[in-house]
Enzyme design. Structure first.
Site, PDB file in Angstrom:
ATOM      1  N   CYS A  26       0.792   0.060  -1.439  1.00 22.41           N
ATOM      2  CA  CYS A  26       0.753   1.348  -1.358  1.00 22.41           C
ATOM      3  C   CYS A  26      -0.684   1.861  -1.363  1.00 22.41           C
ATOM      4  CB  CYS A  26       1.326   1.923  -2.766  1.00 22.41           C
ATOM      5  SG  CYS A  26       1.978   3.571  -2.860  1.00 22.41           S
ATOM      6  N   HIS A  42       7.309  -1.391  -3.619  1.00 22.08           N
ATOM      7  CA  HIS A  42       7.042  -1.853  -4.785  1.00 22.08           C
ATOM      8  C   HIS A  42       8.220  -2.534  -5.224  1.00 22.08           C
ATOM      9  CE1 HIS A  42       3.720   0.995  -5.210  1.00 22.08           C
ATOM     10  NE2 HIS A  42       4.542   1.959  -4.830  1.00 22.08           N
TER      11      HIS A  42
END
Length: 245
Positions: free
Chosen positions: A99, A195
């Site tokens: 990310c 994630h």
């Protein structure tokens, strides 16, 4: 255990664990340390914080996601250690950036207001901030098999013309919700929005990174142990079936 009683030491560097480790990304580091031990290696974990010297040895580098404020706090330090990270990447050191760190490993992040914030340029990607968030479970086809995870990002990332993605989106948004690409991969460096954390649910991918690291650390081929990944495989298979049939 001493290094003599194991297959060798593998030095793992976790970049900015305080500032860039949200949505379970710390679990990636824990998974790597655990799996290295179970494979018979001796993991040595280094936590790199802003302003600290970069570890002398690094065979595997991990970084996670963070809020905009977290990215701002690490930018100055990242500029300092950038030459070392580029050197390691060029030498084949495996790296997994999630990310926010994925975005910082790219060419630039362009804010909603149009301000261009330069990145490391290790991955040929550019990210544009926008108001829309891309949130939800993801299924990818990758060189490591099916990979599952969970995305939550507002940045829309585009790959450079010669940049390979990490995977192809089968369910979810991916880099931008339009071209079915997710993440980026150059050599042994992988950036992704997934994630979860991503590694516990995808042991084949985790072991691929460990394999690169173990060979780099020991000068020998990766010598895997026999690990029982039945629960992880079952969880991944269920997510794939639920989302793509």
């Amino acid at each position: 255990m001493s290094e003599e009683s194991t297959k060798g030491e593998v030095h793992v560097v976790h970049l900015y664990p305080r500032e860039m480790s949200i949505y379970g990304d710390l679990g990636n580091t824990r998974a790597m340390v655990s799996r290295l031990t179970r494979h018979g290696y001796s993991p040595v974990l280094h936590q790199h914080h802003p302003g600290a010297p970069f570890p002398e040895q690094a065979h595997l580098v991990l970084g996670g996601g963070g809020q905009d404020s977290g990215q701002a706090r690490v930018e100055a330090d990242l500029e300092v250690i950038a030459p070392r990270l580029r050197e390691l990447a060029a030498a084949g050191t495996p790296m997994l950036m999630i990310c926010g760190m994925y975005q910082l490993f790219g060419n630039a992040f362009v804010t909603v207001e149009g301000k261009r914030l330069p990145g490391l340029g290790i991955l040929d990607v550019t990210t544009q901030g926008n108001a829309k968030r891309m949130i939800g479970p993801v299924v990818l086809s990758t060189d490591f098999g099916d990979v599952v995870g969970y995305e939550n990002h507002s940045g829309s990332t585009r790959l450079g013309s010669g940049q390979a993605p990490f995977g192809t989106v089968r369910s979810g948004f991916g880099n931008n919700g339009e071209d079915q690409t997710e993440g980026a991969r150059t050599g042994n460096v992988v950036g992704t929005y997934l994630h979860g954390p991503i590694l516990p649910a995808n042991p084949a991918f985790a072991d691929a990174l460990i394999g690169y690291a173990a060979e780099l650390a020991t000068g020998r081929r990766f010598e895997p142990g026999t690990l029982d990944d039945a629960f992880a495989d079952q969880a991944r298979t269920r997510q794939v079936r639920r989302l793509v049939g």
